[in-house]
Design a protein around this motif. Structure first.
Motif, PDB file in Angstrom:
ATOM      1  N   ASP A   1       0.834  -1.205   0.000  1.00 12.70           N
ATOM      2  CA  ASP A   1       0.000   0.000   0.000  1.00 12.70           C
ATOM      3  C   ASP A   1       0.872   1.259   0.000  1.00 12.70           C
ATOM      4  O   ASP A   1       0.516   2.286   0.595  1.00 12.70           O
ATOM      5  N   THR A   2       2.013   1.187  -0.692  1.00 14.70           N
ATOM      6  CA  THR A   2       2.920   2.322  -0.811  1.00 14.70           C
ATOM      7  C   THR A   2       3.360   2.462  -2.268  1.00 14.70           C
ATOM      8  O   THR A   2       3.120   1.578  -3.107  1.00 14.70           O
ATOM      9  N   ILE A   3       4.024   3.571  -2.553  1.00 18.92           N
ATOM     10  CA  ILE A   3       4.621   3.810  -3.868  1.00 18.92           C
ATOM     11  C   ILE A   3       6.133   3.651  -3.748  1.00 18.92           C
ATOM     12  O   ILE A   3       6.762   4.285  -2.895  1.00 18.92           O
ATOM     13  N   LEU A   4       6.704   2.815  -4.591  1.00 20.01           N
ATOM     14  CA  LEU A   4       8.146   2.567  -4.591  1.00 20.01           C
ATOM     15  C   LEU A   4       8.781   3.335  -5.747  1.00 20.01           C
ATOM     16  O   LEU A   4       8.311   3.247  -6.897  1.00 20.01           O
ATOM     17  N   VAL A   5       9.836   4.085  -5.443  1.00 23.85           N
ATOM     18  CA  VAL A   5      10.539   4.888  -6.441  1.00 23.85           C
ATOM     19  C   VAL A   5      11.654   4.051  -7.052  1.00 23.85           C
ATOM     20  O   VAL A   5      12.493   3.501  -6.336  1.00 23.85           O
TER      21      VAL A   5
ATOM     22  N   ARG B   1       7.602  10.067   3.473  1.00 28.25           N
ATOM     23  CA  ARG B   1       8.679   9.485   2.654  1.00 28.25           C
ATOM     24  C   ARG B   1       9.577   8.638   3.550  1.00 28.25           C
ATOM     25  O   ARG B   1      10.100   9.133   4.550  1.00 28.25           O
ATOM     26  N   ARG B   2       9.746   7.375   3.189  1.00 29.59           N
ATOM     27  CA  ARG B   2      10.669   6.506   3.919  1.00 29.59           C
ATOM     28  C   ARG B   2      11.932   6.323   3.084  1.00 29.59           C
ATOM     29  O   ARG B   2      11.889   5.774   1.975  1.00 29.59           O
ATOM     30  N   LYS B   3      13.041   6.808   3.598  1.00 30.53           N
ATOM     31  CA  LYS B   3      14.306   6.713   2.879  1.00 30.53           C
ATOM     32  C   LYS B   3      14.888   5.312   3.023  1.00 30.53           C
ATOM     33  O   LYS B   3      14.948   4.757   4.126  1.00 30.53           O
ATOM     34  N   ARG B   4      15.345   4.779   1.913  1.00 29.01           N
ATOM     35  CA  ARG B   4      16.009   3.493   1.964  1.00 29.01           C
ATOM     36  C   ARG B   4      17.473   3.653   2.389  1.00 29.01           C
ATOM     37  O   ARG B   4      18.036   2.803   3.084  1.00 29.01           O
ATOM     38  N   HIS B   5      18.073   4.766   1.979  1.00 32.79           N
ATOM     39  CA  HIS B   5      19.467   5.019   2.316  1.00 32.79           C
ATOM     40  C   HIS B   5      19.536   6.257   3.222  1.00 32.79           C
ATOM     41  O   HIS B   5      19.080   7.341   2.843  1.00 32.79           O
ATOM     42  N   VAL B   6      20.076   6.084   4.414  1.00 28.86           N
ATOM     43  CA  VAL B   6      20.174   7.159   5.402  1.00 28.86           C
ATOM     44  C   VAL B   6      21.653   7.423   5.661  1.00 28.86           C
ATOM     45  O   VAL B   6      22.448   6.494   5.864  1.00 28.86           O
ATOM     46  N   VAL B   7      21.998   8.707   5.666  1.00 28.93           N
ATOM     47  CA  VAL B   7      23.390   9.110   5.901  1.00 28.93           C
ATOM     48  C   VAL B   7      23.454   9.883   7.208  1.00 28.93           C
ATOM     49  O   VAL B   7      22.716  10.856   7.407  1.00 28.93           O
ATOM     50  N   GLY B   8      24.337   9.464   8.100  1.00 29.00           N
ATOM     51  CA  GLY B   8      24.551  10.188   9.345  1.00 29.00           C
ATOM     52  C   GLY B   8      23.313  10.221  10.221  1.00 29.00           C
ATOM     53  O   GLY B   8      22.665   9.201  10.474  1.00 29.00           O
ATOM     54  N   ASP B   9      23.002  11.410  10.693  1.00 29.71           N
ATOM     55  CA  ASP B   9      21.865  11.590  11.601  1.00 29.71           C
ATOM     56  C   ASP B   9      20.571  11.931  10.866  1.00 29.71           C
ATOM     57  O   ASP B   9      19.605  12.402  11.486  1.00 29.71           O
TER      58      ASP B   9
ATOM     59  N   LYS C   1      12.111  15.984  -4.278  1.00 27.72           N
ATOM     60  CA  LYS C   1      13.144  15.164  -4.896  1.00 27.72           C
ATOM     61  C   LYS C   1      13.197  13.823  -4.188  1.00 27.72           C
ATOM     62  O   LYS C   1      13.299  13.758  -2.963  1.00 27.72           O
ATOM     63  N   LEU C   2      13.119  12.754  -4.962  1.00 32.88           N
ATOM     64  CA  LEU C   2      13.116  11.404  -4.415  1.00 32.88           C
ATOM     65  C   LEU C   2      14.288  10.613  -4.971  1.00 32.88           C
ATOM     66  O   LEU C   2      14.766  10.876  -6.084  1.00 32.88           O
ATOM     67  N   GLU C   3      14.730   9.653  -4.191  1.00 32.47           N
ATOM     68  CA  GLU C   3      15.853   8.814  -4.573  1.00 32.47           C
ATOM     69  C   GLU C   3      15.375   7.386  -4.826  1.00 32.47           C
ATOM     70  O   GLU C   3      14.251   7.005  -4.468  1.00 32.47           O
ATOM     71  N   VAL C   4      16.251   6.602  -5.420  1.00 38.88           N
ATOM     72  CA  VAL C   4      15.900   5.221  -5.754  1.00 38.88           C
ATOM     73  C   VAL C   4      15.598   4.440  -4.477  1.00 38.88           C
ATOM     74  O   VAL C   4      16.293   4.574  -3.470  1.00 38.88           O
ATOM     75  N   GLU C   5      14.516   3.653  -4.540  1.00 35.18           N
ATOM     76  CA  GLU C   5      14.052   2.771  -3.460  1.00 35.18           C
ATOM     77  C   GLU C   5      13.416   3.542  -2.304  1.00 35.18           C
ATOM     78  O   GLU C   5      13.202   2.965  -1.233  1.00 35.18           O
ATOM     79  N   ASP C   6      13.101   4.805  -2.483  1.00 35.04           N
ATOM     80  CA  ASP C   6      12.277   5.508  -1.494  1.00 35.04           C
ATOM     81  C   ASP C   6      10.842   5.001  -1.570  1.00 35.04           C
ATOM     82  O   ASP C   6      10.379   4.542  -2.627  1.00 35.04           O
ATOM     83  N   ASN C   7      10.133   5.105  -0.451  1.00 33.92           N
ATOM     84  CA  ASN C   7       8.723   4.726  -0.403  1.00 33.92           C
ATOM     85  C   ASN C   7       7.874   5.931  -0.011  1.00 33.92           C
ATOM     86  O   ASN C   7       8.275   6.725   0.843  1.00 33.92           O
ATOM     87  N   LEU C   8       6.702   6.028  -0.620  1.00 31.67           N
ATOM     88  CA  LEU C   8       5.722   7.054  -0.272  1.00 31.67           C
ATOM     89  C   LEU C   8       4.489   6.367   0.302  1.00 31.67           C
ATOM     90  O   LEU C   8       3.989   5.385  -0.276  1.00 31.67           O
TER      91      LEU C   8
END
Length: 264
Positions: A162-166, A193-201, A231-238
Motif C-alpha cells: 500500500d505504498t509507492i516505490l521509487v 517518505r521513507r528513505k532506503r538510504h540514510v546518511v549520518g543523523d 526530490k526522491l531517490e531510488v528505493e524511497d517509499n511514499l
C-alpha cells in the motif's frame, strides 16, 4: 335679384369665383413640395447605399489582404522552425552520445513545435473491496488506506503493498486526496517518505505533506487535498497515513487517491 344685391353690397360679380380658384392652388403646391422632398430623400438614400457598398468592398479587400499576409508569415515561420530544428539535431546525431539520443527520443514534433513526451507516473486508487487498517508508526497508531493501481506509465514508479516505490531518482509531483465521512471535529492525513538510504543523523521517515480539514458534525463529509514537488531517490517509499486510530473515509477511487508524476 342676385346681381343688383351684389352691386348694392359693393361686391363685383365673379370676385368669389376668383377667390375660390386661388384657394384650390394650395393642395397642388403641397403635393409638388412632397414630391420634391421625396425625390431628394430617395437620391440621398441611394448615395448613402452606394457609399456603404464601396466601403464594404474596401473592407473585404483589406481583410483578404491581411489574411493572405498572415498565411504567408505562418508558412514562413513553420519552414524556419523546421529548418532550425534540423540544424540543431545535426550536431546531436553526429556526436552519437547517449544523452543526445535520449533527448531526441524524448521529443517529438507536433504542429511545428517541440513538446515533451508524457512523463512516467503512478496513481493509486482506494480499493473498496478491502477495509482500512491500523498501523503503528512511532508512538502513535495511524489508519492506513488499502490501494489498488489505477494508472501507471513508465518504470520510474511502481506499487509495493500500500505504498509507492521509487525506481528512478528525480523530481516528482506528489499529490493526494482523502474523502472523509467522519464526525470528528478535524480530520486529515500525512504523506510520508521513507528513505532506503540514510546518511549520518538524517531521519529515515520524513513528512512531505500534511493536510487538515474541519468537519461539520451534522454533515460530516469533506475532502482534503495536498500536493507539491519533491526530490526522491531510488528505493524511497511514499505512504499516506491518517493520524487517527479509526477513521471513516470513502474508498471510492474517484474520491480518495494517491499519486506521483516524474517531472525531471
Amino acid at each position: 335679384m342676385g346681381p343688383p344685391m351684389a352691386v348694392l353690397a359693393g361686391v363685383e360679380p365673379g370676385t368669389a369665383q376668383k377667390a375660390g380658384e386661388g384657394r384650390l392652388s394650395w393642395p397642388v403646391f403641397l403635393l409638388t413640395l412632397v414630391a420634391v422632398t421625396s425625390s431628394s430623400l430617395s437620391a440621398l438614400s441611394l448615395y448613402q447605399l452606394v457609399a456603404l457598398r464601396a466601403e464594404v468592398e474596401g473592407l473585404k479587400s483589406e481583410v483578404w489582404r491581411r489574411r493572405e499576409e498572415g498565411q504567408e508569415a505562418k508558412h514562413g515561420g513553420q519552414t524556419e522552425n523546421i529548418s532550425s530544428r534540423r540544424s540543431s539535431q545535426d550536431p546531436l546525431q553526429q556526436a552519437g552520445s547517449q544523452h543526445g539520443s535520449n533527448l531526441i527520443r524524448r521529443k517529438k514534433m507536433v504542429s511545428g513545435a517541440e513538446t515533451l513526451v508524457s512523463q512516467p507516473c503512478l496513481q493509486l486508487l482506494a480499493n473498496n473491496s478491502r477495509k482500512t487498517f491500523r498501523k503503528d508508526f512511532g508512538q502513535q497508531t495511524y489508519t492506513g488506506i488499502p490501494w489498488q493501481t489505477g494508472l501507471r506509465r513508465g518504470s520510474a514508479l511502481e506499487a509495493e503493498g500500500d505504498t509507492i516505490l521509487v525506481r528512478e531518482e528525480g523530481f516528482y509531483f506528489v499529490y493526494s486526496q482523502v474523502y472523509y465521512e467522519d464526525s470528528t471535529f478535524a480530520m486529515g492525513h500525512v504523506v510520508i517518505r521513507r528513505k532506503r538510504h540514510v546518511v549520518g543523523d538524517e531521519p529515515q521517515y520524513v513528512t512531505l505533506f500534511r493536510c487538515i480539514q474541519n468537519m461539520n458534525p451534522i454533515y460530516p463529509y469533506n475532502t482534503c487535498y495536498t500536493g507539491g514537488i519533491v526530490k526522491l531517490e531510488v528505493e524511497d517509499n511514499l505512504e499516506l497515513l491518517i493520524p487517527r486510530s479509526t477513521a471513516n473515509v470513502s474508498l471510492d477511487g474517484d474520491a480518495t487517491f494517491l499519486g506521483a508524476v516524474k517531472l525531471a
